[in-house]
Design a protein around this motif. Structure first.
Motif, short mmCIF file in Angstrom:
data_model
loop_
_atom_site.label_atom_id
_atom_site.label_comp_id
_atom_site.label_asym_id
_atom_site.label_seq_id
_atom_site.Cartn_x
_atom_site.Cartn_y
_atom_site.Cartn_z
N SER A 154 0.84 -1.20 0.00
CA SER A 154 0.00 0.00 0.00
C SER A 154 0.88 1.25 0.00
CB SER A 154 -0.92 0.00 1.22
OG SER A 154 -0.15 -0.01 2.42
N GLY A 165 -7.34 2.83 -4.48
CA GLY A 165 -6.95 1.51 -4.00
C GLY A 165 -5.75 1.62 -3.09
N CYS A 168 -2.89 1.92 -5.18
CA CYS A 168 -3.02 2.96 -6.22
C CYS A 168 -2.90 2.36 -7.62
CB CYS A 168 -1.96 4.05 -6.03
SG CYS A 168 -2.05 4.89 -4.43
N GLN A 170 -5.79 1.25 -9.29
CA GLN A 170 -7.13 1.26 -9.88
C GLN A 170 -7.51 2.69 -10.26
OE1 GLN A 170 -9.98 -0.67 -7.25
NE2 GLN A 170 -8.34 -1.88 -6.34
#
Length: 569
Positions: A154, A165, A168, A170
């Motif tokens: 993440s 998301g 990141c 999406q």
């Protein structure tokens, strides 16, 4: 070294109870060999000792400590879960699926958990990488593409505009754009998505929308191309569809039609005019077309603007203004007409169960009559039927339905029956009189008067017996004289001899004067006998007969079984 400090045999030096731990031999003078310990040196030092040949000869304690992965004085215990190495002081790394590491070396048999590497899985991934064996690369759409969580990947600083998301990776949904996808797209033509980064519509705006991002709606109350038409009654005062004029969320309550400009039919109200006016309105067709309020009030038993609330418990009728009566088991009455569904509570009757029982009655529907034995007959508790003022003499119980217990009588059954009653069960429970008679020696209604007795027989009774027996003797004597005279006369005329035996029938009933057996008399009297065998003591008689010249003694005997008198034996 004898066991427990015991003294050795003074002759041969042997130890009767054996050697102490760490010693052996006939006289317990030989120390355990290297690598053994305990009683008679039978135990071996732990193989997990750092030096298995060097342990305490008595306790087996490893002098030089334990091998990696083992602990305890004898090095017999493995490391607890999550620890390994010398003295189990090193903590395991991050093994895959939370498995335990090797107790000796700390290695993870199935590899490392996500985000960790190294022989013992205790090194995190290098910056910019994450996951199993750190093979994955942080997303280029992270605000800092080199800074993501080494376990999950993440993005620590968040995503660039247009991306979402945890990693990141999406794009923003069709209706959003910008940083954290926090902005909503406008109303693009044909519902085409806007640019997920800038929000711009790829084509023109829909009818009813204006502006660069097609997010400027028509003025309130307007719709259609260039916002030139007027909206109807949309729900919650919302604006209508800017293209067609329809209300996207439906019409306001009380309105229908494609543009929500038609009022509900009479008798209906509310959302899409699908709700009927409440049947509990005084006039089921008379309610407000918007909110359904009953304009002319409610039918009996109902309250509220919609007449959908029953009267509170204990009330009924128009505007719930009447109090319920006394229903069975404290049940509530009908909120409409006040009737009790299960009937009235004990002690009450009437249509509304609000009329108490009349005097002399109680219980369910007041159908039960108070006991006749209550004091002030007919007066009892309206609910329970208990005699509130107590019972008449001779009766007891809550309902005065029970006669006094055997042996008692009178008010509150406080009187005790006379112990001189012939049978205590025959004692009258009201006045205490001995209805079955008295024991011998006692007279009176309550057998309270004692009379003199002779051999257990009251004087009055004895006197009667004496007179009766005396009269009997007189009659017998007369009969005997008559019979003798008749036979004597016959013998003189006919010259026959005087008869040797004469039997005279006697009475069938008799009384005991004196049997001569006092013990038997008492026994028969105690057993309640009145009649028994007796010998009537009379004087003897002799008659000189010319033919025989014999002497006869007269004995009179009354038999209980045979009922005869025999004489002239």
């Amino acid at each position: 070294m004898c066991s427990n400090g015991e003294v050795c045999n003074p002759v041969n030096g042997s130890c009767p109870e054996g050697c102490s731990a760490g010693w052996k031999g006939k006289d317990c003078r030989e120390a355990c060999e290297s690598g053994s310990y305990g009683v008679m040196c039978k135990d071996k030092c732990s193989p997990h000792c750092l030096d298995p040949t060097n342990c305490d000869s008595k306790s087996g304690e490893c002098y030089l400590g334990c091998l990696d992965g083992w602990v305890g004085d004898r090095c017999e215990q493995t490391c607890e879960g999550g620890w390994y190495g010398a003295q189990c002081k090193r903590k395991c790394g991050h093994c895959y699926n939370e498995e335990l590491c090797d107790k000796i070396h700390g290695a993870c048999a199935s590899g490392c958990a996500s985000g960790w590497i190294g022989q013992n899985c205790n090194n995190s991934c290098a910056k910019g990488s994450y996951g199993i064996m750190c093979k994955d690369t942080c997303s280029a759409h992270c605000v800092d593409s080199a800074d993501c969580d080494h376990v999950t990947g993440s993005c620590v600083g968040g995503c660039l505009a247009g991306w979402m998301g945890a990693r990141c990776n999406q794009k923003c949904t069709e209706k959003s754009f910008g940083e954290e996808c926090g902005k909503v797209c406008g109303h693009c033509f044909d519902n085409a998505p806007c640019n997920h980064i800038t929000g711009a519509c790829q084509a023109d705006c829909k009818d009813g929308w204006l502006g660069q991002f097609c997010n400027e709606s028509c003025p309130e109350g307007k719709f259609g191309e260039k916002c030139q038409q007027k909206c109807g009654h949309c729900v919650s005062g919302n604006i209508c569809d800017f293209a067609s004029g329809s209300c996207s969320d439906g019409c306001a309550d009380g309105w229908v039609g494609s543009r929500c400009n038609i009022v509900c039919s009479f008798g209906y109200y509310g959302e899409n005019c699908l709700q009927q006016c409440n049947v509990n309105c005084k006039n089921t067709k008379d309610c407000n077309h918007i909110n359904g309020f009953c304009s002319n009030g409610c039918a009996d038993g109902w309250l509220g603007e919609f007449c959908d609330q029953k009267c509170p418990d204990g009330f009924f009728g128009p505007d719930c203004s009447f109090n319920c009566g006394h229903c069975l088991e404290e049940d509530i009455c009908s909120h409409v007409n006040g009737s009790c569904f299960s009937g009235c509570a004990r002690g009450w009757h009437g249509r509304y169960c609000n009329e108490s029982c009349e005097s002399g009655y109680f219980g369910d529907m007041c159908t039960q009559k108070c006991s006749d034995y209550c004091i002030e007959s007919g007066q009892c508790d309206k609910i329970t039927g208990f005699c509130t003022n107590g019972c008449m003499a001779g009766w007891t119980g809550n309902f005065c339905e029970l006669e006094c217990p055997t042996g008692t009588f009178g008010e509150h059954c406080m009187g005790n029956c006379s112990e001189h009653c012939l049978n205590i069960t025959d004692c009258n429970h009201v006045n205490g009189s001995c209805d079955g008679g008295c024991l011998s020696g006692w007279i009176g209604n309550h057998c309270q008067i004692e009379v003199n007795e002779i051999n257990g027989i009251p004087a009055e009774t004895l006197l009667g017996i004496v007179f009766g027996v005396t009269a009997l003797f007189i009659i017998i004597d007369i009969i005997i004289v008559v019979v003798v005279l008749r036979f004597t006369g016959r013998s003189k005329v006919r010259g026959s001899s005087f008869p040797r035996r004469l039997s005279i029938l006697s009475v069938n009933y008799y009384a005991d004067v004196n049997s001569g057996n006092h013990a038997a008399d008492r026994q028969n009297r105690d057993a309640g006998h009145v009649d028994q065998d007796v010998v009537l003591t009379t004087c003897g008689r002799s008659f000189n007969q010319e033919n025989t010249g014999s002497h006869h003694e007269q004995m009179n005997y009354v038999s209980k079984e045979n009922r005869y008198i025999s004489s002239w034996e």
